[in-house]
Design an enzyme around this catalytic site. Structure first.
Site, short mmCIF file in Angstrom:
data_model
loop_
_atom_site.label_atom_id
_atom_site.label_comp_id
_atom_site.label_asym_id
_atom_site.label_seq_id
_atom_site.Cartn_x
_atom_site.Cartn_y
_atom_site.Cartn_z
N GLY A 1 0.87 -12.55 -3.09
CA GLY A 1 0.54 -13.64 -2.67
C GLY A 1 -0.07 -13.99 -3.58
N GLU B 1 3.82 -5.55 -4.42
CA GLU B 1 5.11 -5.88 -3.14
C GLU B 1 6.19 -4.57 -2.74
OE1 GLU B 1 4.64 -8.32 -4.46
OE2 GLU B 1 4.09 -10.02 -3.26
N GLU C 1 2.00 -14.82 -6.55
CA GLU C 1 3.16 -16.41 -6.64
C GLU C 1 2.09 -17.75 -6.00
OE1 GLU C 1 4.07 -14.01 -2.84
OE2 GLU C 1 6.20 -14.33 -3.99
N ALA D 1 -0.78 -11.80 0.41
CA ALA D 1 -0.42 -11.82 2.20
C ALA D 1 -1.37 -10.70 2.34
CB ALA D 1 1.02 -11.22 2.23
N1 COA Z 1 -4.53 -7.64 3.15
C1 COA Z 1 -4.95 -7.25 4.04
N2 COA Z 1 -6.44 -6.23 3.84
C2 COA Z 1 -5.98 -5.72 2.58
C3 COA Z 1 -5.34 -6.15 1.44
C4 COA Z 1 -4.05 -7.29 2.07
N3 COA Z 1 -3.70 -7.72 1.02
N4 COA Z 1 -5.47 -5.84 0.42
C5 COA Z 1 -7.18 -5.23 0.44
N5 COA Z 1 -7.22 -5.28 2.04
C6 COA Z 1 -8.46 -4.36 2.88
C7 COA Z 1 -7.85 -2.35 2.29
O1 COA Z 1 -7.28 -2.07 3.42
C8 COA Z 1 -9.58 -2.16 2.15
O2 COA Z 1 -9.98 -2.40 3.76
P1 COA Z 1 -10.79 -1.23 4.45
O3 COA Z 1 -12.59 -1.89 3.42
O4 COA Z 1 -11.15 -1.73 6.01
O5 COA Z 1 -10.45 -0.21 4.15
C9 COA Z 1 -10.11 -3.65 1.86
O6 COA Z 1 -9.20 -5.16 1.50
C10 COA Z 1 -10.30 -3.50 0.26
O7 COA Z 1 -9.58 -3.36 -1.04
P2 COA Z 1 -9.94 -2.31 -1.27
O8 COA Z 1 -8.36 -1.81 -1.88
O9 COA Z 1 -10.43 -1.22 -0.91
O10 COA Z 1 -10.18 -2.47 -2.45
P3 COA Z 1 -10.17 -2.34 -4.05
O11 COA Z 1 -11.26 -3.40 -4.95
O12 COA Z 1 -10.20 -1.04 -4.82
O13 COA Z 1 -9.07 -3.18 -4.99
C11 COA Z 1 -7.06 -4.55 -5.15
C12 COA Z 1 -8.54 -4.29 -4.43
C13 COA Z 1 -6.26 -5.95 -4.60
C14 COA Z 1 -6.30 -4.11 -5.55
C15 COA Z 1 -6.02 -3.62 -3.26
O14 COA Z 1 -6.62 -4.13 -2.73
C16 COA Z 1 -4.94 -4.19 -2.96
O15 COA Z 1 -4.31 -3.99 -3.90
N6 COA Z 1 -4.38 -4.48 -2.10
C17 COA Z 1 -3.13 -4.84 -2.05
C18 COA Z 1 -2.21 -5.71 -3.07
C19 COA Z 1 -1.12 -6.21 -2.27
O16 COA Z 1 -0.68 -5.42 -2.26
N7 COA Z 1 -0.71 -7.35 -2.55
C20 COA Z 1 0.21 -8.41 -1.91
C21 COA Z 1 0.38 -7.58 -0.29
S1 COA Z 1 2.50 -7.88 -0.15
#
Ligand code: COA
Ligand code: NAD
Length: 701
Positions: free
Chosen positions: A104, A127, A107, A63
């Site tokens: 998401g 989450e 999911e 999400a």
């Molecule tokens: N929604 C919105 N923005 C997101 C996002 C999300 N779910 N996941 C990552 N981003 C953004 C980050 O804020 C970052 O933005 P920035 O470049 O402006 O700082 C960019 O995407 C890259 O993310 P980053 O975490 O630096 O990349 P990564 O390759 O190191 O890690 C993930 C990738 C997917 C492991 C990590 O981004 C992550 O854990 N995301 C969240 C996953 C999550 O909790 N999902 C459930 C949502 S309810």
């Protein structure tokens, strides 16, 4: 604007590719486009099955977290809408996962009729780390695919697993080895389903893996008990368990509804707002004035640490743990042997607790090279000085470093209070000098203050930031001031704790209040752990701050009550670590109040919390306004990773924004009127309060 999905036909299969860089977050635009592409595929007779895949470096990070604050994530099509469309599709839909399939994204995959993953893909439901539960069926479908126990582990910890483990557990149906064609494999799997002609299997209908939990009604309470200590104060982990329990005790639709309600409630909670704030704060901290993506990072292949005492030994362990060879230097052989011995003991303790293998320990020890040869610093890419806190000594060391180190080597000091500019000024290359302020114990504590001197170059800062990641630390760039941002604000907090004792509180009350607030320990138990003698010696080397000074800690030192190590400090200890209130300390405190002519009074828990926390926020406001930190969220991370501030409260500055800056200002003004001393509201606190602003919304420009 480019389309957030691509649709192509491959061998009678419609392949839908997400194209929403950088992480294919499921924004409203992407959800709408996926819904439209699915509908198109379902209506097109030439399409017999569908594949969902992610363009770029991952399937999806889930999400779009930025939508949670505004309610856009509730706009149709929601993620649950999409997943329902997929699961009920008469044509098979296969997920082709690579990179990350999180939240998401995962999911969405659970709703598909099969999942194919590239080797190494990370799959998870993180989450809970955002103060949420998976809200698009994850708590109902995951246990149906992998079983209840594995689902609990995945969802309650939020830790992703890799494709191989997911395959072994039943979450992934097929793995595509490195170099294989993920989409082609997914297309083949989809074709197999459509060729079979039977309706695609639905995850929601699978009940077999729920059976184990139905036979063990105590399983969920056991799990709750198991996480009680670790998850103290957090709402989301317990909500995750409730929802997985609902998957077992309710029908699928009832369980889904229960999950949805729980999700909505948590999404609106302060805890989730705080944890989402931390997620973005962590990413923002890497953005530093003057440092860009093109700033050169100096490769660190070898480190050197000067001084193998409390800090030097821990810093050397940081390097060894990250696989970077490191030289450790001391003034004499006995000190060097003592230091290395302590490192060995630390590793051995980890091995004996089963948290490290003997092999790994041996490898780490082999990476640490003890030597008395100071000139060996010439081989290092970075030198970290961790000798006594003495300016003349540090200047002498940096003069020698200047003549020995390679031109591009980083020269760092671990000073906890001295002026990094003054140290840098003795060298011919102040741009190579930076403060790297580790916290004690340095092999454990996550916070690393990266102290930017007036002349520190962007390359050196970029290198320090990159190194902090490699060492598994959270690097926060701070400016030069006495004690830097962390200890300076800590002092504002602990100083008030001391005054509260003189006015009427006891250590056990103060500690209880802060423990209940969410800190892992109260300030007095922390004092006993760190050592009353250590604090005393630090104070001897520093000018006494102006104004009121509480000397009870000094009296404890004189009584030989050094803390846990002597079994007595602010508390006494029978098992070595559990603080027990001590009548001798109570008597000392009462006597001190009397000597000071203070009429002791009953102090409420609320006052204790406010007297400790608000001065810290006030000091944070000064630190922010002076430009010592770039943004208030950096101050939040400092407290989270340096002092165990509860993550579910987001950090002191975020917490102040939630309470209302005007409220904090009002209380500080009252404190100042009564107590004077150090409690004068900071100009920024006053300004924001009057303008109705927030720390989070404030910027120096
Ligand atoms: N929604 C919105 N923005 C997101 C996002 C999300 N779910 N996941 C990552 N981003 C953004 C980050 O804020 C970052 O933005 P920035 O470049 O402006 O700082 C960019 O995407 C890259 O993310 P980053 O975490 O630096 O990349 P990564 O390759 O190191 O890690 C993930 C990738 C997917 C492991 C990590 O981004 C992550 O854990 N995301 C969240 C996953 C999550 O909790 N999902 C459930 C949502 S309810
Ligand atoms: P320590 O006394 O435990 O260790 C210092 C070591 O430096 C000693 O082993 C000493 O023999 C060695 N040393 C002295 N002169 C030397 C020289 N010329 N060459 C090589 N080695 C020499 O002190 P510590 O607590 O490790 O503190 C070291 C530095 O880290 C200080 O600047 C301190 O302010 C800072 N610091 C300490 C803490 C803490 O909690 N202890 C936290 C953060 C930063």
């Amino acid at each position: 604007m480019s389309q957030p999905v691509r649709f192509e036909h491959i061998d009678g299969v419609g392949v839908i590719t997400f194209d929403n860089p950088p992480v294919n977050a499921m924004s409203i635009a992407l959800r709408t486009a996926v819904r439209d592409a699915l509908t198109e595929g379902l209506q097109d007779d030439a399409v017999e099955a569908l594949v969902l895949t992610g363009g770029g470096r991952m399937f999806s990070a889930g999400a779009d977290i930025t939508e949670f604050g505004s309610g856009v994530s509730n706009q149709s099509p929601t993620l649950p809408d999409l997943i329902e469309l997929i699961e009920n599709s008469p044509k098979p839909v296969v997920a082709a996962l690579h990179g990350n399939a999180m939240g998401g994204g995962c999911e969405l995959g659970l709703g598909c009729h099969a999942r194919v993953a590239a080797a190494g893909t990370k799959i998870g439901l993180p989450e809970v780390t955002l103060g949420l539960i998976p809200g698009a069926g994850g708590t109902q479908r995951m246990p149906r695919l992998v079983g209840v126990k594995a689902a609990l582990d995945l969802i309650v910890t939020g830790r992703p697993i890799d494709a191989a483990k997911a395959h072994a557990g039943g979450l992934v149906d097929e793995i595509v080895p490195a170099g294989g064609d993920l989409v082609a494999t997914a297309v083949a799997v989809a074709r197999k389903f459509s060729d079979a002609g039977s309706p695609p299997p639905k995850t929601r209908d699978r009940e077999d893996r729920l059976a184990e939990a139905r036979d063990q009604p105590g399983l969920f309470d056991e799990y709750r008990k198991g996480i009680a200590r670790r998850a103290r104060g957090f709402e989301a982990p317990f909500a995750c368990i409730d929802c997985i329990e609902a998957a077992v005790t309710k029908t699928f639709d009832e369980g889904l509804e229960f999950e949805r309600e729980t999700f909505q409630k948590l999404r609106a909670s302060d805890q989730s707002k705080a944890q989402r704030h931390v997620f973005f704060a962590e990413r923002l901290a890497g953005r530093v004035r003057g440092v860009g993506p093109d700033t050169k990072v100096i490769p660190i292949k070898r480190g050197a640490v000067l001084g193998c005492g409390t800090m030097g030994g821990g810093i050397a362990m940081n390097f060894a743990n990250a696989g970077i060879p490191v030289t450790v230097t001391e003034g004499d052989q006995a000190a060097l042997d003592r230091g290395i011995d302590l490192i060995r003991k630390n590793y051995a303790a980890t091995v004996s607790k089963g948290r490290m293998s003997q092999d790994a320990m041996d490898q780490c020890m082999a990476l640490i090279n003890p030597t008395l040869d100071f000139d060996s610093v010439a081989e290092a890419d970075i030198v970290i000085e961790a000798v006594f806190e003495n300016m003349d000594l540090k200047k002498d060391i940096f003069t020698r470093l200047d003549s020995l180190c390679r031109p591009d080597a980083v020269m760092a000091t671990n000073t906890s209070s001295l002026d990094v500019n003054e140290i840098a000024a003795v060298t011919s290359r102040p741009e190579q000098v930076v403060g790297l302020h580790f916290f004690s114990p340095a092999n454990v504590m996550k916070l690393l203050e990266i102290v930017r001197g007036d002349r520190t170059s962007p390359e050196v800062l970029a290198t320090a930031l990159s190194l902090s990641k490699k060492l598994g630390r959270v690097g926060i760039v701070v400016g030069v001031c006495d004690s830097f941002a962390a200890n300076r604000s800590l002092y504002a907090y602990s100083r008030q704790a001391g005054f509260l004792l003189e006015e009427g509180a006891l250590p056990e009350q103060v500690d209880r209040v802060l423990l209940e607030f969410g800190f892992p320990m109260g300030p007095f138990a922390v004092g006993d752990l760190a050592g009353i003698d250590v604090g005393f010696k630090i104070r001897q080397h520093r000018p006494r701050p102006e104004g009121r000074y509480s000397d009870i800690a000094d009296k404890l030192y004189e009584m030989g009550r050094y803390g846990q190590k002597t079994g007595k400090g602010w508390f006494h200890y029978e098992d070595g670590r559990t603080p027990i209130p001590d009548p001798e300390v109570t008597e000392l405190i009462m006597r001190t109040s009397k000597e000071l002519g203070i009429q002791r009074r009953e102090i409420s828990d609320e006052e204790i919390l406010q007297r400790c926390m608000y001065p810290l926020i006030n000091e944070g406001a000064r630190i922010l306004e002076e430009g010592i930190v770039e943004r208030s969220s950096d101050m939040d991370l400092i407290w989270l990773y340096g002092y165990g501030f509860p993550r579910y409260r987001g950090g002191p500055m975020f917490w102040a924004d939630l309470l209302g800056v005007d409220h904090v200002y009002g209380v500080m003004k009252e404190f100042h009127e009564v107590h004077h001393d150090w409690l004068e509201p900071a100009p920024l606190l006053e300004r924001l309060a009057k303008e109705g602003g927030t720390f989070g919304g404030w910027s120096a420009e």
